[in-house]
Design an enzyme around this catalytic site. Structure first.
Site, PDB file in Angstrom:
ATOM      1  N   CYS A  84      -4.012  -3.314   8.696  1.00 33.96           N
ATOM      2  CA  CYS A  84      -2.855  -2.410   8.563  1.00 33.96           C
ATOM      3  C   CYS A  84      -3.393  -0.987   8.366  1.00 33.96           C
ATOM      4  O   CYS A  84      -4.565  -0.721   8.651  1.00 33.96           O
ATOM      5  CB  CYS A  84      -1.937  -2.852   7.428  1.00 33.96           C
ATOM      6  SG  CYS A  84      -2.715  -2.890   5.799  1.00 33.96           S
ATOM      7  N   ARG A 128       0.037  -4.722   3.285  1.00 28.17           N
ATOM      8  CA  ARG A 128       0.337  -5.807   4.234  1.00 28.17           C
ATOM      9  C   ARG A 128      -0.859  -6.660   4.598  1.00 28.17           C
ATOM     10  O   ARG A 128      -0.761  -7.897   4.618  1.00 28.17           O
ATOM     11  CB  ARG A 128       0.959  -5.224   5.515  1.00 28.17           C
ATOM     12  CG  ARG A 128       2.328  -4.656   5.311  1.00 28.17           C
ATOM     13  CD  ARG A 128       2.763  -3.801   6.491  1.00 28.17           C
ATOM     14  NE  ARG A 128       1.958  -2.595   6.603  1.00 28.17           N
ATOM     15  CZ  ARG A 128       2.084  -1.683   7.539  1.00 28.17           C
ATOM     16  NH1 ARG A 128       2.983  -1.859   8.498  1.00 28.17           N
ATOM     17  NH2 ARG A 128       1.325  -0.604   7.551  1.00 28.17           N
ATOM     18  N   SER A 129      -2.001  -6.036   4.934  1.00 28.61           N
ATOM     19  CA  SER A 129      -3.128  -6.884   5.396  1.00 28.61           C
ATOM     20  C   SER A 129      -3.706  -7.750   4.270  1.00 28.61           C
ATOM     21  O   SER A 129      -4.042  -8.920   4.524  1.00 28.61           O
ATOM     22  CB  SER A 129      -4.200  -6.066   6.124  1.00 28.61           C
ATOM     23  OG  SER A 129      -4.742  -5.060   5.321  1.00 28.61           O
ATOM     24  N   ASP A 171       5.837  -1.390   6.655  1.00 28.26           N
ATOM     25  CA  ASP A 171       5.125  -0.995   5.452  1.00 28.26           C
ATOM     26  C   ASP A 171       6.064  -1.057   4.230  1.00 28.26           C
ATOM     27  O   ASP A 171       7.096  -0.382   4.225  1.00 28.26           O
ATOM     28  CB  ASP A 171       4.645   0.445   5.703  1.00 28.26           C
ATOM     29  CG  ASP A 171       3.846   0.988   4.554  1.00 28.26           C
ATOM     30  OD1 ASP A 171       3.628   0.257   3.584  1.00 28.26           O
ATOM     31  OD2 ASP A 171       3.427   2.163   4.653  1.00 28.26           O
TER      32      ASP A 171
HETATM   33  P1  4NP Z   1      -0.426  -0.812   4.166  1.00 26.73           P
HETATM   34  O1  4NP Z   1       0.576   0.175   3.422  1.00 26.73           O
HETATM   35  O2  4NP Z   1      -0.780  -0.147   5.479  1.00 26.73           O
HETATM   36  O3  4NP Z   1       0.426  -2.027   4.366  1.00 26.73           O
HETATM   37  O4  4NP Z   1      -1.614  -1.028   3.271  1.00 26.73           O
HETATM   38  C1  4NP Z   1       0.219   1.461   2.985  1.00 26.73           C
HETATM   39  C2  4NP Z   1      -0.366   1.623   1.758  1.00 26.73           C
HETATM   40  C3  4NP Z   1      -0.668   2.879   1.297  1.00 26.73           C
HETATM   41  C4  4NP Z   1      -0.368   3.965   2.082  1.00 26.73           C
HETATM   42  C5  4NP Z   1       0.204   3.792   3.319  1.00 26.73           C
HETATM   43  C6  4NP Z   1       0.502   2.529   3.782  1.00 26.73           C
HETATM   44  N1  4NP Z   1      -0.645   5.256   1.596  1.00 26.73           N
HETATM   45  O5  4NP Z   1      -0.107   6.236   2.146  1.00 26.73           O
HETATM   46  O6  4NP Z   1      -1.434   5.408   0.633  1.00 26.73           O
END
Ligand code: 4NP
Length: 158
Positions: free
Chosen positions: A13, A19-20, A129
């Site tokens: 992700c 998610r991952s 997300d």
């Molecule tokens: P992920 O979600 O891609 O599912 O891990 C996110 C986690 C953190 C952030 C963005 C997406 N962030 O902006 O820090």
């Protein structure tokens, strides 16, 4: 280079934070109940380095703990060139993940790169997300990952 075993899956992700790691925990739990459990390589990574060195989001860990009985032991990391040769399946969660994964893909990569949601029997192709949402969003991600990974195992490995 020899191609990777079919029993190798990398979940990717954006942050490797929500998610991952959720998909990694769900899939490790499913595979732990299979006779071929020791043949699998399962990991997760992000296309960014924003959460490099971090444990998963506490809401991902808490959801996994409630649903599977244990927390995931994983430290956030960014996808590497080597990953493309070490894993047969590289699953993204949304179209932006897929384009980021494809953009970094080395020449000759044989990995199958696709949306995990392609396996969803309920046809929700995108796993959005949950970062800015509440716990119900993390439960939604857990449910989507469960449905897709059950269907993936049934389609490719039953
Ligand atoms: P992920 O979600 O891609 O599912 O891990 C996110 C986690 C953190 C952030 C963005 C997406 N962030 O902006 O820090």
């Amino acid at each position: 280079m020899a191609s990777a075993s079919k029993k190798s899956v990398l979940f990717v992700c954006l942050g490797n934070f929500c998610r991952s790691p959720m998909a990694e925990g769900v899939f490790k739990d499913m595979v732990s109940q299979r006779a071929d459990k020791d043949e699998w390589k399962i990991d997760s990574a992000g296309t960014s380095d924003w959460h490099e060195g971090d444990n998963p989001d506490e809401r991902t860990s808490a959801t996994l703990e409630t649903k599977t009985g244990h927390r995931l032991d994983h430290i956030g990391r960014k996808i590497t060139k080597d990953d493309y040769n070490k894993f047969h399946y590289i699953f993204g969660f949304d179209e932006s993940n897929i384009s980021n994964i494809n953009r970094r893909k080395p020449a000759g990569c044989q990995a199958v790169i696709q949306l995990l949601g392609e396996f969803d029997p309920q046809n929700q192709r995108v796993i959005e997300d949950p970062y800015y949402g509440d716990m119900s969003e993390f439960q939604r991600v857990y449910n989507q990952c469960s449905r897709c990974l059950t269907a993936f195992l049934e389609k490719e490995f039953s």
